[in-house]
Each structure stands twice: as structure tokens, then as C-alpha cells.
Design a protein around this motif. Sequence first.
Motif, PDB file in Angstrom:
ATOM      1  N   HIS A   1      -7.067  -2.667  -2.683  1.00 54.22           N
ATOM      2  CA  HIS A   1      -5.911  -3.144  -2.250  1.00 54.22           C
ATOM      3  C   HIS A   1      -5.520  -2.771  -0.679  1.00 54.22           C
ATOM      4  O   HIS A   1      -4.471  -3.225  -0.149  1.00 54.22           O
ATOM      5  CB  HIS A   1      -4.951  -2.183  -2.947  1.00 54.22           C
TER       6      HIS A   1
ATOM      7  N   ASP B   1      -9.590   3.920   3.949  1.00 55.34           N
ATOM      8  CA  ASP B   1      -9.419   3.393   2.430  1.00 55.34           C
ATOM      9  C   ASP B   1     -10.195   2.205   2.370  1.00 55.34           C
ATOM     10  O   ASP B   1     -10.066   1.427   3.046  1.00 55.34           O
ATOM     11  CB  ASP B   1      -7.848   3.148   2.132  1.00 55.34           C
TER      12      ASP B   1
ATOM     13  N   HIS C   1      -3.890   9.191   1.476  1.00 50.60           N
ATOM     14  CA  HIS C   1      -2.992   8.132   2.314  1.00 50.60           C
ATOM     15  C   HIS C   1      -2.315   8.637   3.298  1.00 50.60           C
ATOM     16  O   HIS C   1      -1.922   7.946   4.312  1.00 50.60           O
ATOM     17  CB  HIS C   1      -2.249   7.363   1.039  1.00 50.60           C
TER      18      HIS C   1
ATOM     19  N   TRP D   1     -13.345   5.701  -0.590  1.00 47.54           N
ATOM     20  CA  TRP D   1     -12.900   6.325   0.697  1.00 47.54           C
ATOM     21  C   TRP D   1     -14.271   6.585   1.397  1.00 47.54           C
ATOM     22  O   TRP D   1     -15.146   7.013   0.988  1.00 47.54           O
ATOM     23  CB  TRP D   1     -12.121   7.511   0.549  1.00 47.54           C
TER      24      TRP D   1
ATOM     25  N   HIS E   1       1.051  -1.239  -0.180  1.00 46.96           N
ATOM     26  CA  HIS E   1      -0.085   0.152  -0.115  1.00 46.96           C
ATOM     27  C   HIS E   1       0.936   1.259   0.005  1.00 46.96           C
ATOM     28  O   HIS E   1       0.409   2.123  -0.755  1.00 46.96           O
ATOM     29  CB  HIS E   1      -0.893  -0.165   1.262  1.00 46.96           C
TER      30      HIS E   1
HETATM   31 FE    FE Z   1      -5.068   3.089  -1.036  1.00 41.16          FE
END
Ligand code: FE
Length: 200
Positions: A165, A161, A80, A126, A30
Motif C-alpha cells: 500500500h 514501510d 506509521h 517493515w 496511507h
Molecule cells: Fe503502511
Amino acid sequence: MGQFKKIELKKFKDSIFTMEGISKTTVENHLKLYEGYVKKVNEITEKLKMVDGGLANQVYSEIRELKVELSFAIGGVKNHELYFDHLGGSGGKPMGSVAEIIDETFGSYDNWVIDLKATAMAARGWAWLAYDRDWKVWCNYIGDSQNTYPIWNATPVIALDTYEHAYWADYGTNRAAYIDAFLHNLDWETVEKQVALIAD
Ligand code: FE
């Protein structure tokens, strides 16, 4: 194009690599995606210095593509950084001003969790807990992408998130279990600092 400076990678707490429920491998992979966003902000910024604004066109033009994707790349960095900043903690219930905000807004911590989980299950990218500084309200907002559905002057203090992934390697399709793990590893002290930054 503005006054963009070259941005640098941010360093996060070592404890994000030893979390329960979100594996080191997931975090390492990530972080590579996060690094990619940082590089792209810098790359796009450089390209914008040389773009021919005389060819600007709303259907297709280089400046349009660069500016649209710049917003995606910036969102990728900011989302992030918030995400990794407030992971690696010990979860549980918040204290202090965050606890008060959640109680006042949602009635209780448990109610807030129910709403955040539902928001995150409904999101394609998100879920954010954010404060709208114009309307003076807190809300769990939804984002499908790095740069979709921002509310102007709303500042996020929690960024969850929900892209695959973030959890596929650990949970497969079981996003709900990942959301529990996220809450289990949330660092409320970092959230508290973020709240203090945006306090009126
Ligand atoms: Fe992400």
C-alpha cells in the motif's frame, strides 16, 4: 489491563503531501490506514475493560485475541508515526551524529543504503534502522508485520514501510524504485531528533 489512555491522531508536516516520487494520493490513502490503527487501539482498549479474564485460554479466548491484536494496532500506530514524521524532507546524506553513526556502523552512507535496501527488499512489512540500547549496536532490522520481530530495548529511528500500500499506486511491483523515493524524501533533521531522544 494496564494504564492505556485514549490516543489521538498525530498531525504530520504538510510537505508529506507534495513529495517527489510518493504521490499525494498514496499518502492520503496511507494516512487513512494509520487512522484505522489509532481507532483500533482505542476500540481494543475499551473492550479490554470489559473482558472476562476468567475465560482466558491460550487456544482461543477474547482476552487473547484482544491482546494479540492490540500489539498489532500499537505497532501500526508507532511504525506509521515514525514513517510520516520523517518523510517530507529533502533526502541526501545525513549530517552530524546520524552521519557519524552510519559511518561507524556501516563504513559509509553508501554501504548503509545497500544494507537498508536489501533489508527492505527482503521485508514483508517493515525495515527499521534501530539502536539496541542493551548491546549498544545499530542495525537495519526487518519486520514482516506491524508487530513482528521486535528486538527488546531496540528503538527505531527510521521506519521504512514496505507493505504494497506504500508504493503500489506509484510503482506497481517496483519496490526498489519506491525505496529510492523514500530515501529521496527522508527528513534527516527529524531522524537526528529521534537519535537525540534515545542517546545514552
Ligand atoms: Fe503502511
